[in-house]
Scaffold this active site. Structure first.
Site, PDB file in Angstrom:
ATOM      1  CG  PHE A 293      -1.640   1.350   1.398  1.00 32.55           C
ATOM      2  CD1 PHE A 293      -2.987   1.419   1.068  1.00 32.55           C
ATOM      3  CD2 PHE A 293      -1.014   2.523   1.837  1.00 32.55           C
ATOM      4  CE1 PHE A 293      -3.683   2.621   1.178  1.00 32.55           C
ATOM      5  CE2 PHE A 293      -1.710   3.720   1.940  1.00 32.55           C
ATOM      6  CZ  PHE A 293      -3.048   3.763   1.611  1.00 32.55           C
ATOM      7  CD  GLU A 294       4.990   2.573  -2.157  1.00 32.46           C
ATOM      8  OE1 GLU A 294       4.824   2.614  -3.405  1.00 32.46           O
ATOM      9  OE2 GLU A 294       6.104   2.544  -1.639  1.00 32.46           O
TER      10      GLU A 294
END
Ligand SMILES: Nc1nc2c(ncn2[C@@H]2O[C@H](COP(=O)(O)OP(=O)(O)OP(=O)(O)O)[C@@H](O)[C@H]2O)c(=O)[nH]1
Ligand SMILES: [Mg+2]
Length: 406
Positions: A293-294
């Site tokens: 996740f970014e």
């Protein structure tokens, strides 16, 4: 007062009173449909940090967890109903990932993007097949784009000794280091570290949100995180942080120190070295943001600072002679090249990537955002999490009962 001015004053009073009633009533949050500007008063520039006064950790039976957190998030959402950033989702995937990415897209759409219609860029080292394109396009509410990775971004650079790389893979297979035997995993990690943001399909976007096959979102996302990033000058953000396996990065920090020595001009003042190191940079404590996740700035990744950093590490060969992951590569960059205020932790984005979950502690927040996660599974304060170091770095009080570095 002229009649027309009186009318506007009345509208303003209605808006303020309406807003006050909204917060007092504490009904489940309705996501904004409108994309127009808000009449509401100016909110604080950022939502408050996650609550520092939970009743107890991981105990969903406790009532009245810190309400501050929920009301701050809702207030920010109510005053930021629309607007739009120059941003896209991005997924690296194989054709065989289709059903796992379909599940992830469905959740991202249901919880956020069906109201915002951001585009989605899919990248692959092979051509995407019609099945992959048809199914993903039917699920994404924005426009889908499909790109093939140029072979020079998914192969050995000329300075790598491929025999040595092969031997390392065999050694790591025997040591049972996760993905240590895999050649494609190494190409993938190097690509995510240094190339995805250079793909022509991403050139015109400013922000990206990385989504991997199989991930889950458990809460409504009450406002546009891209707009939040833009308005608050954030460059990199995360939901889960943890320690990296030592065996995959034995010489990474030596490479980082060499870069810092060669390029002192790139090292930000007021950075997050304290998150990365317990001895002011002598050694790496292995903390990193989990990069599956970014939400981040593509412009930052395309900056001279980041490109010099990547180039310097790439030359050392550790993507192939060890098994450097893109998570520590991105995290160390965010930790030393950015001011600490340019990083952000999303407490309100509840997230799962096998095998860890982030689930907000604040019960009111979970109710308001219609979350379906089990708070007792929250990874934040477990022993393998680095969140307490992030809190310390940013002077956010730790919740009671959380050891400094558990
Ligand atoms: N096109 C392509 N994508 C890949 C390849 N290997 C991995 N990916 C993608 O790269 C991302 C990271 O790979 P993962 O296998 O999820 O790696 P990980 O998250 O460290 O490990 P898991 O715990 O297995 O999820 C995912 O979006 C994958 O779909 C590959 O060989 N080709
Ligand atoms: Mg993954």
């Amino acid at each position: 007062m002229p009649p027309s001015q009186g009318k506007y004053a009345r509208y303003l009073i209605f808006a303020v009173v309406g807003l006050a009633l909204f917060f007092l009533s504490r009904r489940p949050l309705l996501l904004p449909d409108s994309t127009g500007p808000s009449l509401s008063p100016k909110p604080p520039s950022t939502p408050s940090p996650p609550s520092d006064k939970p009743a107890s950790l991981g105990d969903s039976s406790e009532q009245s967890l810190n309400e501050q957190s929920s009301s701050e998030v809702l207030r920010y959402a109510a005053t930021h109903p629309g607007g739009r950033a120059n941003a896209t989702f991005v997924t690296l995937a194989r054709n065989s990932d289709i059903w796992e990415i379909a599940q992830a897209i469905r959740q991202v759409e249901d919880r956020f993007n069906r109201k915002f219609h951001y585009d989605w860029v899919f990248l692959n080292d092979q051509p995407f097949d019609d099945n992959f394109k048809r199914i993903t396009t039917s699920l994404v509410s924005g426009t889908t784009h499909f790109g093939q990775i140029p072979p020079e971004h998914w192969s050995y650079p000329e300075w790598i000794d491929q025999d040595r790389a092969r031997e390392v893979r065999e050694e790591m297979r025997e040591k049972k280091i996760i993905y240590g035997h895999s050649e494609s995993y190494r190409h993938m990690c190097r690509y995510e570290s240094g190339f995805f943001f250079r793909h022509p399909l991403l050139q015109d976007y400013e922000f990206y949100w990385r989504v991997e096959p199989g991930v889950e979102l458990f809460c409504d996302i009450p406002y546009d995180p891209f707009v939040f990033m833009k308005e608050n000058d954030k460059k990199y953000s995360f939901v889960i942080s943890m320690y990296e396996y030592e065996g995959t990065i034995p010489t990474l920090w030596d490479g980082v120190k060499q870069f810092m020595g060669d390029h002192p001009e790139h090292i930000a003042e007021g950075n997050s070295m304290r998150f990365l190191s317990d001895d002011k940079g002598k050694t790496y404590n292995k903390c990193h943001f989990w990069s599956n996740f970014e939400i981040g700035s593509l412009d930052w990744l395309r900056s001279k600072e980041y490109l010099d950093y990547f180039e310097s590490l790439d030359r050392q060969g550790g993507f192939y002679y060890e098994r450097w992951g893109d998570a520590p590569i991105h995290s160390i960059a965010a930790g030393i090249l950015l001011k600490k205020e340019q990083l952000h932790f999303w407490d309100e984005i509840a997230y799962y990537h096998i095998p860890f979950t982030h689930c907000p502690r604040d019960e009111q927040l979970r109710m308001d955002l219609r979350c379906s996660c089990d708070p007792s599974g929250n990874f934040d304060w477990k022993g393998f999490s680095c969140l307490s170091r992030y809190y310390k770095t940013n002077d956010i009080p730790l919740p009671p009962g959380v050891d400094e570095y558990s």
